[in-house]
Each structure stands twice: as C-alpha cells, then as structure tokens.
Design a protein around this motif. Structure first.
Motif, PDB file in Angstrom:
ATOM      1  N   VAL A  86       2.704  -4.389  -1.519  1.00  0.00           N
ATOM      2  CA  VAL A  86       1.776  -3.943  -2.579  1.00  0.00           C
ATOM      3  C   VAL A  86       0.408  -3.731  -2.252  1.00  0.00           C
ATOM      4  O   VAL A  86      -0.221  -4.519  -1.300  1.00  0.00           O
ATOM      5  N   VAL A  87      -0.133  -2.583  -2.648  1.00  0.00           N
ATOM      6  CA  VAL A  87      -1.386  -2.199  -2.503  1.00  0.00           C
ATOM      7  C   VAL A  87      -2.241  -2.103  -3.617  1.00  0.00           C
ATOM      8  O   VAL A  87      -1.891  -1.472  -4.689  1.00  0.00           O
ATOM      9  N   LEU A  88      -3.009  -3.154  -3.837  1.00  0.00           N
ATOM     10  CA  LEU A  88      -3.906  -3.438  -4.971  1.00  0.00           C
ATOM     11  C   LEU A  88      -5.212  -3.116  -5.037  1.00  0.00           C
ATOM     12  O   LEU A  88      -6.030  -3.237  -4.075  1.00  0.00           O
ATOM     13  N   ILE A 110       3.172   5.470  -0.068  1.00  0.00           N
ATOM     14  CA  ILE A 110       3.133   4.624  -1.401  1.00  0.00           C
ATOM     15  C   ILE A 110       4.263   5.310  -2.013  1.00  0.00           C
ATOM     16  O   ILE A 110       4.253   6.522  -2.223  1.00  0.00           O
ATOM     17  N   ASP A 111       5.184   4.390  -2.516  1.00  0.00           N
ATOM     18  CA  ASP A 111       6.377   4.985  -3.196  1.00  0.00           C
ATOM     19  C   ASP A 111       6.232   5.212  -5.112  1.00  0.00           C
ATOM     20  O   ASP A 111       6.785   5.984  -5.555  1.00  0.00           O
ATOM     21  N   ILE A 118       4.244  -0.602  -3.594  1.00  0.00           N
ATOM     22  CA  ILE A 118       3.745  -0.439  -4.762  1.00  0.00           C
ATOM     23  C   ILE A 118       2.296  -0.102  -4.933  1.00  0.00           C
ATOM     24  O   ILE A 118       1.713  -1.159  -4.489  1.00  0.00           O
ATOM     25  N   GLY A 119       1.733   0.921  -5.440  1.00  0.00           N
ATOM     26  CA  GLY A 119       0.269   1.060  -5.535  1.00  0.00           C
ATOM     27  C   GLY A 119      -0.105   0.519  -7.104  1.00  0.00           C
ATOM     28  O   GLY A 119       0.519   0.978  -7.933  1.00  0.00           O
ATOM     29  N   MET A 120      -0.910  -0.574  -6.974  1.00  0.00           N
ATOM     30  CA  MET A 120      -1.300  -1.237  -8.468  1.00  0.00           C
ATOM     31  C   MET A 120      -2.599  -0.792  -8.748  1.00  0.00           C
ATOM     32  O   MET A 120      -3.576  -1.287  -8.045  1.00  0.00           O
TER      33      MET A 120
END
Lengths: 422, 422
Positions: A150-152, A204-205, A125-127
């Motif tokens: 997660v990629v923040l 990234i999904d 998840i890219g946030m």
C-alpha cells in the motif's frame, strides 16, 4: 549529482517501485505470516501510544491555529481509546478469512487442458485520504491481509500523526515476514505529490480516494491508474401511499439523524401526496422534534410549516447536516425517475406495505444498496457483516457497496497442460 | 435557434442520454425477450445481406484508394460467410445463460434484516473500436443479452459497413421488446467524437476500447468514465532446464506462428542456458522451418545463427509478426523477473517437467493467464469455454482475461426489513 535536490516526483516514484517489489514478495506470504504481522502491528501501536498521541497533539495544535472547526479537530484527534481501537481493528482483520488463493472455479477443457481461476492480490494499492488518521491503520491492515502493498497519501493536517503511526508500523514489520516496504507513506504535503500518484500506472494497480467529493472528483478526473470511487451518498427515502406510518417515520428519523455527516445518511425525502395528506401532522411533529430543517418543493411547502423552498442544488447535493430536501410525488415511478436523475447510486429506500410497489422500486432503481422498510444506514461493511471496509464503492465496476478484503483482490487463470497446443 | 448547426458534442450527448433511458427499460426485460430480440437481429442481418455487402464495398474501395495494406483490407472486408457468421454469433449469444438476476449471495443479519446480492446489468457500455465491422454485431449482441445499452463508436474506415449493420439492427429492434435506443451509433468519423465519449460519466458506465495499443492508451489516458482495458499482449514462454524438448518446441512454434497478429501470440522466448546448450540444433531447425526471425541477447546470438541483436524495444513491444525476441536466463527466478519488468499481464507460459519449478512460476508471475506445458494461444473466451467475448482484459480491476456476459454486469444489494433502523 547530489541527492539533496532530488525531486518530489523521483522520491514518490521510488516509493511506488519499492511497494511494487514488496508486492511481488507478498504474493508468496502465507496467511499465518500475514496474521502474525497484523498482531505485531497492533502491539507496536499500543506500546508506542504516548509517542503517537504526542505527535497527534502537534496536528491538533496546528489545526487549531489554522482555525479548523470542532468537528474537523474531532476527526483529527486521537486518544487512548482510539489507539486501542486501531489495535483491535488490526486483530479483527487478522481474524477474517484470507481471500487469497481461493479457487473461484475449475474445469477441464475437452482437450484435457486443466483450467483454474484463483483469487490473487491486486498488487499495489494507492490510498489517498483526508483528515482521519485511522485510515492509515485500516488501509494498511486490509491491504496486508489481502496480500497487497500500500502507498499511503494522507491529508496534510494529520501529517505528524500519520508519520508516527507509519513509523511504528515499519518498526513492527521489521519483526515479521512481511517486507517493510509493503507500507509506503508519502510524507510530502505538497498537493503535487498526490498528482504524481495519479499517473503511476506502471507501479500502482488501483487508487482508492477517501474523503470529500472534491478530492474524489480530482482523482477520478486526473488519474490514469484505475480508480475505485467511494463515498458520495445523495440517499433518498420514498414513502409510498401504502406505507406504514410508524415504520416510515422511525426509518426517516433514523436515516436522517443517526449520523447526518456520513455517506449513508438520508438527504432527500420523496413522499407520496396521499400519504402526506393523511400524515402531515405526524410528519411535522417528527421533523420538529429532531430539529430537521426542510427544503421543500411547492407542494411540500404547503404542508410543512417553516420549510424553505428547494432549488436544483437541494436535489443534487449532500447536506451532511440536519437539513432534508422534500419532494411530493404521485407514485413509485416518479420517485424512481427522481432518483435516476439525482441519485449517486449509493443507498435508496422505499417504505411500503405493498409488495408489488416494493418490487418495482427494487428492480428499477440503480444503486449499490436498496432497502425495503429499512434504513439506509445499514450500508456499511460492519453492519452488513463483511467486517472492516476500505470504503463504500459507488461505481459499478469491480466492486459495489462496502469494499472488504475480497474487493482488494483480482483473479488469474492457471492452465495446466501436457504439451497442449491450439 | 435552428437545428442545422447543432454541435457534434450535443448530438453525441443526446445519443448517450437515449442509451441511458433505454438502459433503464432494459433492466426490466426478460431473458425470453432478449433472446427473441437476438434472433430477430440475426434474421435481419441475413435478409439484408446484399445491402450490407454493398455498403461494405464502399469502405473497401475507400480503403484501397487510401492505400491500406492487404491485411487491413481483409479485416475490413465482409462476404456472405462473414455475415452468416454475424447471425450465428448472435444466436450463440442467445443460447448462453442470462447472467442478470443471479443471486450471488443471500444472508440474514442478526437483527432479522434480509440481505441479498444480485447480479444486474452495468447500464450503458461505450464501445470504441477500429476496423473490424464484426465488433458492431458482437458488442451489440453481448450488451443486449446482459441487459445493457451500448454506444458504438467504430473506426472511420468501416463507417459505411457499420452504419448499414446498425440500420438493420434498428429495424430489427423495432419488432422486439428491446427499445431501439438500446443500440446507439456515433456516425461522426471526427476523432473529437471519440473524445466526447471519454467524459460522459453521467450517461456511460464503462468504456471498452478494442484495437491497437495507441487507441487503448488514448482512452486510458483521457477518459474519466471507467475503462476496461483490453488486449496488448507481450507474451512470454520460459523453457526451463527440465523442459521436455518436444513439448517445448511444439508449444513455442504454436504460440508464435498459429496467428502471429493476435494478442495471445508469443513475443519473447526466455530460455534456460543449459536447455539451450543441449537443444540448440533442434531449436534452430524449428525456428528456420517456420521462418521465424530471432532478435537475441548476446548469449542467444552465440547459439542462433542469423539472429539480430535485441535492444530494449525488442523486450518491450509486441511484434505481431514472425519475429521473436530470445533471452538466455539462468533459472525460473530470472525468467519471472524479466516478465515482471516487460510483461503486459496477458498470458505467460512455462515449459518444465519439474513441478516445483512450475509452481514457482505460476505463483510468482502476475498475469491474467498462466500456462504450464501449454500454449498461450488458449487465452480466448471461445477456447476456454466461456462463449463469445467482448475483449480480453489485461487490467486487474473488475475483469481479468476473456470478458463475457458476466463481465458486463455489476451487482446490487437488496435489503428487506420490517421497520429496521440502526
């Protein structure tokens, strides 16, 4: 040939690749391992509270020197209670049911092939978010519990706070069964760093932008990675001719004034002409008592002293303040038509004692959440009883309304045969 | 001031706006009205069969004069049976359960506010597709049954056929409770017409591209409207050391040769070294008997006479022909790693009699459909028992695998109170 000039895109891709590898391992972690990790994260944040607060102070000072307003500084600011809330939030997420592995359906085909549809993590998840450092903790907690990496990418104004929080989380993860790489943080405050994430479809999904309308628009317009759109709420309240006056006024005041800056706050009041004629005195008193500034159409101006004339932008935009647009309508159909034109498909409410009119409204209006004789303020994961949320979806694909753990999952079909061919 | 020079974008937007208005009315149509409309559509297509076939002949002639190959002409060609199939398909869709209005969950909050999550139509579906005229009928049928309007943009090579089919459908809808505007057809064969649809976020809720990889890529890369990605299937079969030889060979041949040009066909064989050593004679016979051309890695070349050396593109691309890539691996982990790198998350299979190895594969591989001892050819709405499908999703958001009526819906939350405020 040296690493010193390694480009921003290369460094960001490296992080996304690490997240993808971690996601592969996360698919196999157990609920117990994930919950233990969440508790360890919580402990580390509390143990390192002073470090986090010191780093946060740097952001606050930088923000003040840049002249950010008090509300912005408040969103940025941490204190002991807020850090304790981070820890509580993580423990609350641990207590939620693990969505992964749930059998959504199972059946046997006529030929004997056994089919099962099971819930699995999304992957990575890219946030992408703005000032609030709590998103760093909330997003990591929800992502890990649902088995995702997660990629923040936080806002530059909270860079020191976010780095400190992520550093504590990495130390914590080292003590757990969850790979450290499951939480990636993009340190670059360059806007081009955000754009890099937009195109990393291979790693990234999903991208989830949280913040103002312009941030969300930028992501939607430029990303090839699928986006879960959150947040913009141009919410309407329609007061019907058959409305109960007391309910109408108390819901209007609550939806408008409880927290004007949030997405489920009321922005436009659509009021039936007959109700307005009968109740204008009470309405005016309620508006004045709460310091609400009206922007009205022609008819509203005639009834409401001190109202400013409304133009197209008043119908279209979120005020996020104690302003309200008021339009006089002749019935539920006209109210529905206005919402169809100007609504953002977030939260819309009708006040009426007439069940047929209510049904027409609830069946006709296309939005994530519809209310009959209740405030739009309930559109919130916590208020609806879903637990923590990663955002409120205003789009129609995948998730609508508050997004919790289930919305961070997908499914796969598992078919078991015995040499079955077609 | 004249209409003669009206631009393509303006005309396309007008159609999208009409579809959006029709979608609003469709929300309120009953299952009975929708089913009657589907039957009326079916009748009109049969009654006007000769007209449809005559128009189709124009497309076929144009295709021949452009030198399209026989397979392409076949996909384009209609005949009596195919038109009868259109009608049967529409009646089959009518017989499927109406997904709209289903209560997905309902609960009461502590404060007494009653909450319900119900299934509703998506709104307007934009369908972008290539040569096959059957998509025009299938997409309209599935869209209408699920309460959606549809904007159809077919390929230029089928323009006469599609126009004829849509004209019959419009005549039919005029006799039903469904607005004619619920089916819109973009007549322009200009590629810029497709691009217009990409950005119509205000009017179109989802785009579904169906066709070759380059069409799908173009939509994904340029659309701001959310996309449901379909179709590319670089499917793998892993034959484990504990595989049953008979099952392995029959599944391999079925998955590769039953319909090589479809997305659930096998493209790469991953074979355990030990199994290959023990079964190379049988494998070679099976491959030769079915005219399969092997592109192998170094080890495969040593075992399989006549194999060509494989390069990166052999691992990455769909052949959609009687070619197969073959890689020798040392176990399930290596097979999973290869699929993680090269798979398109469509359909992946393992052949083994060892349940633990099977579990590792099924839990590790990230794809829409996973098979144990069965052929990848079962990834299909009809084969899995879902009824008609509008495509097979290879993405993870919203829908995964075959997409039927439910996948053309979203939900909304309906909250009923009695003056509830927060």
């Amino acid at each position: 040939m040296t690493a010193t000039r390694e480009s921003i895109p290369a460094r960001i891709e490296e992080k996304a690749i690490k997240a993808k590898k971690a996601a592969k391992r996360l698919r196999l972690t157990t609920e117990k391992e994930k919950n233990e990790a969440l508790f360890t994260l919580a402990e580390h944040l509390v143990t390192n509270m002073q470090y986090i607060l010191d780093e946060n102070e740097k952001d606050i000072e930088a923000g003040r020197s840049k002249g950010y307003d008090a509300a912005y500084i408040d969103r940025l600011s941490l204190n002991e209670d807020r850090v304790l809330d981070f820890a509580k939030g993580l423990k609350d997420v641990a207590s939620l049911e693990d969505p992964v592995g749930e059998t959504l359906s199972s059946w046997t085909l006529d030929n004997g092939l056994k089919a099962e549809k099971v819930r699995v993590p999304l992957g990575v998840i890219g946030m992408i978010y703005e000032a609030r450092p709590n998103v760093t903790v909330d997003a990591a907690g929800l992502a890990l519990k649902s088995g995702n990496a997660v990629v923040l990418k936080g806002g530059s104004s909270a860079i020191h706070s976010n780095k400190a929080i992520v550093s504590c989380m990495h130390d914590a993860l080292a003590e757990t069964a969850i790979p450290q790489d499951a939480v990636q943080f993009i340190e670059s405050t360059d806007r081009s760093a955000t754009k890099e994430l937009f195109k990393m479809k291979e790693h990234i999904d999903v991208l989830i932008p949280r913040g103002g309308g312009s941030l969300i628009q930028e992501v939607v317009e430029n990303a090839t990675v699928p986006v879960l759109e959150t947040g913009v709420g141009n919410c309407h309240l329609y007061i019907d001719k058959d409305a109960d006056t007391k309910k109408a006024l108390s819901i209007m005041i609550n939806a408008k004034t409880d927290r004007p800056a949030v997405c489920n706050a009321l922005e436009t009041l659509l009021v039936h002409e007959q109700w307005l004629q009968e109740n204008s005195a009470a309405l005016i008193t309620a508006l004045q008592d709460h310091g609400i500034q009206v922007h009205g159409d022609e008819k509203a101006l005639r009834h409401i002293p001190g109202a400013k004339p409304a133009d197209e932008s008043d119908w279209r935009n979120e005020y996020l303040s104690l302003d309200i647009a008021v339009k006089v309508v002749h019935g539920v159909e006209e109210a529905c038509d206005h919402i169809e034109t100007y609504g953002t498909k977030h939260s819309e409410a009708i006040i009426t004692e007439n069940p047929e009119t209510a049904e027409t409204f609830l069946n006709t209006v296309d939005a994530a959440a519809l209310y009959h004789n209740a405030s739009t303020r309930f559109t919130d994961g916590g208020a609806l009883g879903f637990g923590a949320e990663i955002g409120i979806s205003t789009q129609k694909l995948h998730a609508r309304g508050p997004m919790g753990l289930k919305e961070l999952t997908t499914c796969k079909f598992i078919m078991k045969g015995n040499g079955h061919i077609r």
